[in-house]
Design a protein around this motif. Sequence first.
Motif, PDB file in Angstrom:
ATOM      1  N   PHE A 192       0.823  -1.214   0.000  1.00  0.00           N
ATOM      2  CA  PHE A 192       0.000   0.000   0.000  1.00  0.00           C
ATOM      3  C   PHE A 192       0.859   1.267   0.000  1.00  0.00           C
ATOM      4  N   VAL A 193       1.894   1.292   0.826  1.00  0.00           N
ATOM      5  CA  VAL A 193       2.678   2.514   1.052  1.00  0.00           C
ATOM      6  C   VAL A 193       3.357   2.956  -0.241  1.00  0.00           C
ATOM      7  N   ARG A 194       3.137   4.239  -0.640  1.00  0.00           N
ATOM      8  CA  ARG A 194       3.752   4.862  -1.819  1.00  0.00           C
ATOM      9  C   ARG A 194       3.443   4.081  -3.085  1.00  0.00           C
ATOM     10  N   GLU A 195       2.347   3.372  -3.116  1.00  0.00           N
ATOM     11  CA  GLU A 195       2.009   2.548  -4.275  1.00  0.00           C
ATOM     12  C   GLU A 195       0.786   3.137  -4.968  1.00  0.00           C
ATOM     13  N   GLN A 196       0.766   3.083  -6.296  1.00  0.00           N
ATOM     14  CA  GLN A 196      -0.323   3.640  -7.086  1.00  0.00           C
ATOM     15  C   GLN A 196      -1.000   2.572  -7.953  1.00  0.00           C
ATOM     16  N   ASN A 197      -0.242   1.550  -8.373  1.00  0.00           N
ATOM     17  CA  ASN A 197      -0.735   0.572  -9.345  1.00  0.00           C
ATOM     18  C   ASN A 197      -0.686  -0.845  -8.762  1.00  0.00           C
ATOM     19  N   LYS A 198      -1.097  -1.773  -9.610  1.00  0.00           N
ATOM     20  CA  LYS A 198      -1.009  -3.201  -9.286  1.00  0.00           C
ATOM     21  C   LYS A 198      -0.030  -3.844 -10.273  1.00  0.00           C
ATOM     22  N   TYR A 199       0.628  -4.939  -9.827  1.00  0.00           N
ATOM     23  CA  TYR A 199       1.648  -5.578 -10.633  1.00  0.00           C
ATOM     24  C   TYR A 199       1.427  -7.096 -10.635  1.00  0.00           C
ATOM     25  N   SER A 258       4.028 -13.233  -8.259  1.00  0.00           N
ATOM     26  CA  SER A 258       3.218 -12.404  -7.374  1.00  0.00           C
ATOM     27  C   SER A 258       2.201 -11.582  -8.142  1.00  0.00           C
ATOM     28  N   TYR A 259       1.110 -11.282  -7.440  1.00  0.00           N
ATOM     29  CA  TYR A 259       0.145 -10.269  -7.862  1.00  0.00           C
ATOM     30  C   TYR A 259      -0.074  -9.373  -6.652  1.00  0.00           C
ATOM     31  N   THR A 260       0.284  -8.073  -6.755  1.00  0.00           N
ATOM     32  CA  THR A 260       0.240  -7.206  -5.590  1.00  0.00           C
ATOM     33  C   THR A 260       0.071  -5.759  -6.021  1.00  0.00           C
ATOM     34  N   GLY A 261      -0.384  -4.932  -5.070  1.00  0.00           N
ATOM     35  CA  GLY A 261      -0.484  -3.504  -5.331  1.00  0.00           C
ATOM     36  C   GLY A 261      -1.656  -2.865  -4.617  1.00  0.00           C
ATOM     37  N   ARG A 262      -1.958  -1.650  -5.030  1.00  0.00           N
ATOM     38  CA  ARG A 262      -3.002  -0.828  -4.411  1.00  0.00           C
ATOM     39  C   ARG A 262      -4.360  -1.260  -4.967  1.00  0.00           C
ATOM     40  N   LEU A 263      -5.272  -1.665  -4.063  1.00  0.00           N
ATOM     41  CA  LEU A 263      -6.587  -2.122  -4.489  1.00  0.00           C
ATOM     42  C   LEU A 263      -7.670  -1.076  -4.275  1.00  0.00           C
ATOM     43  N   GLY A 270      -4.370  -2.262   0.391  1.00  0.00           N
ATOM     44  CA  GLY A 270      -3.450  -2.910  -0.540  1.00  0.00           C
ATOM     45  C   GLY A 270      -3.414  -4.402  -0.226  1.00  0.00           C
ATOM     46  N   ALA A 271      -3.098  -5.199  -1.219  1.00  0.00           N
ATOM     47  CA  ALA A 271      -3.092  -6.651  -1.002  1.00  0.00           C
ATOM     48  C   ALA A 271      -2.188  -7.308  -2.032  1.00  0.00           C
ATOM     49  N   GLY A 272      -1.911  -8.578  -1.793  1.00  0.00           N
ATOM     50  CA  GLY A 272      -1.072  -9.318  -2.722  1.00  0.00           C
ATOM     51  C   GLY A 272      -1.149 -10.799  -2.446  1.00  0.00           C
ATOM     52  N   VAL A 273      -0.769 -11.572  -3.432  1.00  0.00           N
ATOM     53  CA  VAL A 273      -0.697 -13.015  -3.292  1.00  0.00           C
ATOM     54  C   VAL A 273       0.484 -13.502  -4.120  1.00  0.00           C
ATOM     55  N   GLY A 274       1.224 -14.497  -3.594  1.00  0.00           N
ATOM     56  CA  GLY A 274       2.411 -14.981  -4.285  1.00  0.00           C
ATOM     57  C   GLY A 274       2.590 -16.472  -4.094  1.00  0.00           C
ATOM     58  N   MET A 275       3.224 -17.108  -5.073  1.00  0.00           N
ATOM     59  CA  MET A 275       3.615 -18.513  -5.000  1.00  0.00           C
ATOM     60  C   MET A 275       5.128 -18.578  -5.145  1.00  0.00           C
ATOM     61  N   PHE A 276       5.786 -19.427  -4.324  1.00  0.00           N
ATOM     62  CA  PHE A 276       7.247 -19.444  -4.330  1.00  0.00           C
ATOM     63  C   PHE A 276       7.753 -20.875  -4.162  1.00  0.00           C
ATOM     64  N   GLN A 277       9.010 -21.056  -4.580  1.00  0.00           N
ATOM     65  CA  GLN A 277       9.759 -22.297  -4.335  1.00  0.00           C
ATOM     66  C   GLN A 277      11.211 -21.930  -4.081  1.00  0.00           C
ATOM     67  N   GLN A 278      11.810 -22.570  -3.054  1.00  0.00           N
ATOM     68  CA  GLN A 278      13.197 -22.322  -2.697  1.00  0.00           C
ATOM     69  C   GLN A 278      13.916 -23.656  -2.561  1.00  0.00           C
ATOM     70  N   ASN A 279      15.119 -23.738  -3.132  1.00  0.00           N
ATOM     71  CA  ASN A 279      15.950 -24.939  -3.041  1.00  0.00           C
ATOM     72  C   ASN A 279      17.231 -24.567  -2.299  1.00  0.00           C
ATOM     73  N   TYR A 280      17.474 -25.217  -1.141  1.00  0.00           N
ATOM     74  CA  TYR A 280      18.684 -25.010  -0.351  1.00  0.00           C
ATOM     75  C   TYR A 280      19.462 -26.323  -0.331  1.00  0.00           C
ATOM     76  N   GLY A 281      20.166 -26.663  -1.381  1.00  0.00           N
ATOM     77  CA  GLY A 281      20.909 -27.912  -1.367  1.00  0.00           C
ATOM     78  C   GLY A 281      19.954 -29.090  -1.275  1.00  0.00           C
ATOM     79  N   TYR A 288       4.336  -6.989 -15.151  1.00  0.00           N
ATOM     80  CA  TYR A 288       3.273  -6.372 -15.954  1.00  0.00           C
ATOM     81  C   TYR A 288       2.509  -5.419 -15.029  1.00  0.00           C
ATOM     82  N   ARG A 289       2.489  -4.139 -15.375  1.00  0.00           N
ATOM     83  CA  ARG A 289       1.885  -3.104 -14.540  1.00  0.00           C
ATOM     84  C   ARG A 289       0.433  -2.882 -14.973  1.00  0.00           C
ATOM     85  N   ILE A 290      -0.493  -2.971 -13.995  1.00  0.00           N
ATOM     86  CA  ILE A 290      -1.915  -2.719 -14.249  1.00  0.00           C
ATOM     87  C   ILE A 290      -2.234  -1.339 -13.679  1.00  0.00           C
ATOM     88  N   LYS A 291      -2.442  -0.355 -14.543  1.00  0.00           N
ATOM     89  CA  LYS A 291      -2.659   1.021 -14.095  1.00  0.00           C
ATOM     90  C   LYS A 291      -4.094   1.184 -13.591  1.00  0.00           C
TER      91      LYS A 291
END
Length: 835
Positions: free
Chosen positions: A50-57, A79-84, A89-100, A298-301
Motif C-alpha cells: 500500500f505505502v507509496r504505491e499507485q498501481n497493481k503488478y 506475485s500479484y500485488t499492489g493498491r486495491l 493494498g493486497a497481494g498473493v504470491g507462490m514461491f519455491q526455494q531450493n537449499y541444497g 506487468y503493470r496494471i494502471k
Amino acid sequence: MKTKILVLILCVLAAPEVFSQEDNGVVALGLPVRNSLTFNRYTINPTFSFVREQNKYVSLYNKREFVQFEDAPVTYLASYTGRLAENMGAGVGMFQQNYGILTTFGGMVNFAYNARLDRDSNLTFGLNIGAYNSGINSGRVIANFDDPALQNIPEYFLLTINPGINYGLAFLDFGVSINNLAVYNFQSSQLLKDNLQRGIQAHMMYTGFMESRGFLDQAKFSGIVRSEFRKEETILSGMVMLTVPKGIWAQAGYNSVFGASGGVGVNITEQIAIEYNFEKDLGDLTEFGPSHDITLAYRIKNKQNYYYSSGEEISGLISTDKRTKVKPLSESAKSKAEANKEAVAERRAQAQAKKLADKKAKEAAAAAAVLLAEQKAKEEAEEQARLIEEQKAKEEAEAQARLLEEQKAKEEEAEQARQLAEQTAKEEAEKQTRLLAEQKAKEEAAEQARQLAEQKAKEEAEKQARLLAEQKAKEEAEEQARQLAEQKAKEQAEEKARLLAEEKAMEEAEAAALLLAQQQAEEEAEVQRLAEEQALEERINNPNDELGKDMLALSQKVENAKARQDEFLKKFDEMVEVKDKDLKDLKEENDLSEQGISVEPKPFKSVNRENMILDATIKELESIIESRNKDIEDLMNLYDEKYDEEIGTVYLDEVYVYYKNTLERLTAEQVQATQAKIELQLELEDIQIATEFEKNRRIKRAAFDNEEDRYTNDRETLQNIKLNTPLANQPYTVDDFDFGEDQSGNITILKNVNRVDNGYYLIIAVHNDTDKRNEFLTKVVASGRADVDFFYDENTSKYYIYYEKFDSLITANEAMESKGNRPYNTRMSLVKIED
C-alpha cells in the motif's frame, strides 16, 4: 477507534506462546527479495503493498545466490500485488526455494490497511501469511550404506505469520515488522523453536522528486535504511534508487551480511517492465561467488489517482501516447496554479468529509451487526449451556441408574449367598442325622455280631469236643488201617519195582534204536543240505545265462565296494573328530584370552592341507556311495528283468530268494551309510560354523586391540600438534592446503562411527593418509584454529577433519552459509553421524 482496534490486534499477534520443536528438514520462511524498491516490496514489509504505491503488478522473480557454489540456493516467486482501494493494498504470491538438500514450496497472502490520521499523516497495518511445504530432498543425500530409512524421510507443512506497521509523512516513512513471528508445524502440531530467521525489522524510507531541467527533471529519488535484529546477529542494510520519467531506474545498496548490490530496470512499455540486480559479498562469503536476480513485471494502471502514493508519471521506451511537453510556468502562472491547487484541495476536503460521513454510517451498521452477532452468540451460548445441563442431568440419571443396578446386583448376590448358606446348613444337618443313624446301626450290628460270636464260640467249643472224640476214634482206626496198608504197599512196591526195571530196560533199548535212527536221518539231512547249498552255490556262482552272469558279477562288485565305503566312512568320522577337537581348543583359547589368561600356542599345522584332504575324502566317499547305489540299482533292474516273467514258476527258487535277501541287505547297508555320511556332514557344518564364530571372536579381539592402539596414537598426535605448532608468520592461501578426497555439496550420512557423538559435523578435509592428515591439521592450527579435531570411519578407512558440530540441521546449514573466507573452509561439507 478503528486505529486502536488495529493496534490491539497487532499486539495480540506479536505475543503468542512458542512451543519447543526441532525437526530435520524444517526451515523458516526467508525470501531473499532485498535488492529492489520497485517490485515485490511487500516481502520487505507487509505494508509496502500500500505505502507509496499507485498501481497493481503481476511479476515473475528468480534469484540465484552464490553461483560459484555447487547446489547454490535458488528462489522462484510469482506475485500479484499492489493498491486495491483508497485505504487498502493486497497481494498473493507462490514461491519455491531450493537449499541444497532442502526444498520449500508454498504461497503467501498479503493484506495492508491504511488509517489516514491527517493530510500528510498515515498509519498503515500489514500482514503476510505464508503456507508452505518443507522437507529434505532424499535424492540428493549421499550415504556410505544402503539406508531404507531415507525412503521414509518426512515432509512438513508449515504456516508462518509476519505482521508489520508503517507510519508515513509527506516524504518519510517509518516502520517495524516481525519476520517469522510464529511458524506452526502441522505434522507435530507445535510452533517451531530456535528459529534463527525470526527477527524484528525497523526501517526509515525517503521518497521525493527532483526539481531540475532536462533528463532528470521530476525524477523520483527513493532511499531506505533497515536494521534487522535476530537472536544471534544484527543485519544493517541500505538502498537508494533513482527513477527518471523516461521509465528507467537504477538502484544500489549494501547489506552487512550479503555485501553490495546494484541493479537497473526499464519500462519496455508503460505496462511491461524488466529489472536486473547483481549482488556481491565483500566479507566471509566471497568464495561462494555473486548472486543474480531478475524480475519480469506487468503493470496494471488504476483508473483513478490515489493519495499517499509516489505519483510519478509512467512512460516506456516503446509508447504510442504522444504528449505535449509542458513549458515552465511563469511566476503569475505559478500563483494561479497554487490558487487552483488550493481550490482543488478544498473540493477534495469536502469529498473526504462526505466519505468520512459515509464511513461512519458504515461503521454504525457494522456496530449493529456486531451487536446482533453478539446477541446470537449469547443465545447460542445459552443454548449450549442448556444442552450441557441436559447432558449433565442425563449423565447423573444414568449414573444413578447404574448405582441402583449395582445395588440390586449386590442384594441379589447377598440373597444367593444366604440361600446357599441355608442350603449348606440344611445339607450339613441332614448329613449329621445320617451319620448318627449310621453310627447307631453300626453299634447295633456290632452288638448282634458279638452275641452271634459268643453263640458261635459256644457251639464251636461243643463241636470241637465232639470232633476230638471222633478224631481220636478215627485215628485209632486209621492206625490199624495204616499198618495194614503199609504192609500191602510194601508188597505192591516190590512188585512195581520189578515191573519198572523190566520196562526201563525195554525203553533204553528202544531209545538207543531211535537215537541211532535219528543220527542216521540227521546225517542224511546234513548231507542233503550241503548238497543243496553246494548246488545253490553252483547255480549262483556258475549261472548258465547271461543275466545270471551279469547279476553275479555286479553283486560281487557291490560286495567288494562295501569295504572301501566303510574305510572312507571311518576316515571321515576320524577327521570330523579332529575338527571337533580343534574347535574345542580354539574356544578354550578364546575363553582364557578374554579372561586375561595367556595360553601356549598350539603346534602349527596346515589347515588348508587338512581341508583339502577332508574335501577329497568327502568327495571320494560320495563317489563310492553314488557308484554303489548305482550298482545296486542296476542289480535290482537285472533281478527284475530275470524274475518278473518267471515269478509264477520260480517264486520259491533258492537263487531268487538269495538275490532278494541280498538286495534287501545291500539296500539297508546303503541307507545306513548314507545316513551316517549325512550325520557326519551336519556335524561338520556345525563345527565349521562354530569354528568360524570362534575365529571371528579372536579376530575381533585383535581388531579391538588394534583399534584401541590406533585411537590412542591419533589422540596423542593431535595433542602434540596443538601443543607444538606455533602461529604462522604469513597467512596460508587455499593452494597451501591439501583437502584430500573431494566432497559433494550434499549431506553425507555415516553410521556406526565409534567414539563419535551423533550430530551434524562441518567437515573441512577428508584424508586416508595419516601424514597428509597431520600436515593439514598443523596448517589449520598454525592459522589460529586450535579447536580443530577429527574422527576415523572404519567403514571407509577415512579421517574426517572438522572443528564444529551441531545437533540441528537448521543451525548446521546456517553455519555453512556463514562459514567465512578462511582458506581451510573452502571445501567445507556437511556430514551427519547416526547410529
